[in-house]
Enzyme design. Sequence first.
Site, PDB file in Angstrom:
ATOM      1  N   SER A 203      21.097  41.149  -2.737  1.00 29.94           N
ATOM      2  CA  SER A 203      20.347  42.304  -2.262  1.00 29.94           C
ATOM      3  C   SER A 203      19.708  43.122  -3.375  1.00 29.94           C
ATOM      4  O   SER A 203      18.709  43.790  -3.143  1.00 29.94           O
ATOM      5  CB  SER A 203      21.246  43.193  -1.404  1.00 29.94           C
ATOM      6  OG  SER A 203      22.417  43.541  -2.103  1.00 29.94           O
ATOM      7  N   HIS A 231      19.067  39.347   3.821  1.00 29.24           N
ATOM      8  CA  HIS A 231      17.702  39.431   3.289  1.00 29.24           C
ATOM      9  C   HIS A 231      16.924  38.114   3.394  1.00 29.24           C
ATOM     10  O   HIS A 231      15.777  38.043   2.973  1.00 29.24           O
ATOM     11  CB  HIS A 231      17.729  39.895   1.832  1.00 29.24           C
ATOM     12  CG  HIS A 231      18.359  41.241   1.671  1.00 29.24           C
ATOM     13  ND1 HIS A 231      17.666  42.407   1.878  1.00 29.24           N
ATOM     14  CD2 HIS A 231      19.628  41.597   1.373  1.00 29.24           C
ATOM     15  CE1 HIS A 231      18.482  43.440   1.690  1.00 29.24           C
ATOM     16  NE2 HIS A 231      19.676  42.973   1.388  1.00 29.24           N
ATOM     17  N   LYS A 263      16.888  44.701   9.003  1.00 28.71           N
ATOM     18  CA  LYS A 263      15.995  44.439   7.876  1.00 28.71           C
ATOM     19  C   LYS A 263      14.724  43.760   8.382  1.00 28.71           C
ATOM     20  O   LYS A 263      13.898  44.424   8.990  1.00 28.71           O
ATOM     21  CB  LYS A 263      16.758  43.684   6.807  1.00 28.71           C
ATOM     22  CG  LYS A 263      17.746  44.666   6.154  1.00 28.71           C
ATOM     23  CD  LYS A 263      18.832  44.093   5.334  1.00 28.71           C
ATOM     24  CE  LYS A 263      19.703  45.257   4.826  1.00 28.71           C
ATOM     25  NZ  LYS A 263      21.014  44.838   4.375  1.00 28.71           N
TER      26      LYS A 263
HETATM   27  C1  LIG Z   1      22.241  45.569   4.204  1.00 31.57           C
HETATM   28  C2  LIG Z   1      23.275  44.527   3.962  1.00 31.57           C
HETATM   29  C3  LIG Z   1      24.449  44.501   4.722  1.00 31.57           C
HETATM   30  C4  LIG Z   1      24.795  45.583   5.698  1.00 31.57           C
HETATM   31  O1  LIG Z   1      24.092  45.438   6.875  1.00 31.57           O
HETATM   32  P1  LIG Z   1      23.987  46.708   7.831  1.00 31.57           P
HETATM   33  O2  LIG Z   1      23.601  46.147   9.146  1.00 31.57           O
HETATM   34  O3  LIG Z   1      22.942  47.582   7.219  1.00 31.57           O
HETATM   35  O4  LIG Z   1      25.338  47.346   7.838  1.00 31.57           O
HETATM   36  C5  LIG Z   1      25.319  43.457   4.522  1.00 31.57           C
HETATM   37  N1  LIG Z   1      25.075  42.512   3.603  1.00 31.57           N
HETATM   38  C6  LIG Z   1      23.969  42.529   2.832  1.00 31.57           C
HETATM   39  C7  LIG Z   1      23.757  41.457   1.834  1.00 31.57           C
HETATM   40  C8  LIG Z   1      23.050  43.551   2.985  1.00 31.57           C
HETATM   41  O5  LIG Z   1      21.973  43.598   2.206  1.00 31.57           O
END
Ligand SMILES: *Cc1c(COP(=O)(O)O)cnc(C)c1O
Length: 418
Positions: A203, A231, A263
């Site tokens: 991330s 992602h 996302k």
């Molecule tokens: C954003 C993210 C999460 C968390 O997801 P949410 O739905 O925002 O709680 C988990 N793992 C990774 C790699 C992320 O980038």
Amino acid sequence: MPRPAMDTTPVRRAPEALNAALQELEARQLRRRRVVAAPLPAAATAEQAPPQRVVAGRHVVDFCSNDYLGLATHPALAAAMAECAHMQGAGAGASHLVSGHGPEHEALEQELAAFTGRERALLFSTGYMANLGVAVALAGRDDLILGDRLNHASLIDAAMLARTRHSRRYPHGDADAAREALATHAASAPQAGAVLLTDGVFSMDGDLAPLPQLAAAARAHAAWLVVDDAHGLGVLGAHGRGSVEHFGLDADDVPVLIGTLGKAFGSFGAFVAGSATLIDWLMQRARTYIYTTALPQPVAAATRAALRQVVAEPWRRDALHTLVQRFRERAGAHGLPLMDSPTPIQPVLFGDAATTLAVSARLYAAGFWVGAIRPPTVPAGTARLRITLSAAHREADVDALVAALAEARDAVGTAARH
Ligand SMILES: *Cc1c(COP(=O)(O)O)cnc(C)c1O
């Protein structure tokens, strides 16, 4: 012995102590703050406008959201959400296992299972909770939990929350080290299992995990491979099925796939996809699934609309990858310190927090909003701008950003030398 006077507050509870700690963060440029940022929906702007936010009355072009496909403000998602809310109400009213599991949830799970090529999918309220739930459900006391050193915070917390006595991290992207750790544990505890946790796309760095090698290592030692593709999903692979599709792998290689819906899908929530047996087990043991309210049905309805866009509009992915190429070429030509990332997460590495903040402040003044990422989110000495590209950006936006970046870098460098 005299009793302590009633008015002596333990120092740990004193606001002064917290204040001092906050001041210390401030002095090290590590204090986090937030601003109120109103999205400007695409429908409210001229056609072909870039993603913008209104902060304190000013418009800035958003280069820090994870809305990679530009779906968060898409009218189809908003319409699906509104219609569902009118028909079925705002809140689910209970957890999934009691009475909160509705028709939109059920349909979305089936569609996500089909999209990812797995038997079943299970909705969680957030990716954070999905990761906690999976680790707790799959790892027993004697099992090994193994994770990449740069895994997302939620996977690191997941490893801590699982009750295993054997938790290890391996150097970033090092599948050989992962394989060795699995072999060592198997040799010392032949009856024990193992769970290998990794981000699909990291991330903060934007690079990909070596999934083919990790899958082979996990297979050799009968370990669960859990890939958090927060992602990658919607972004990578010809059909947007994520890093698993990118590498040409299947459900056998990656038996536990976690996707987040806040996302690229522009909505909210998360899911785990896998075999029917795996999903049934998670429903029995994933505490973050069992003991929480189901997410609102209108959110699931919006996600279904998003999935339809992800499938029907591959041009969004194509446009995004063209922008990534363009950004890297132009930024590279200006000698900006890029990292080795093929994804829409494009870090620009400055190292120290003060420089990173100064460059981001100048960009902001020029109308560009980028993330300034500091420790502890990233390792000490690796503070960076985290620039994220979206299919909603135009080529001209990317060009303007790169020009502003080079200018800000030069200005901050000059200031530092005086
Ligand atoms: C954003 C993210 C999460 C968390 O997801 P949410 O739905 O925002 O709680 C988990 N793992 C990774 C790699 C992320 O980038």
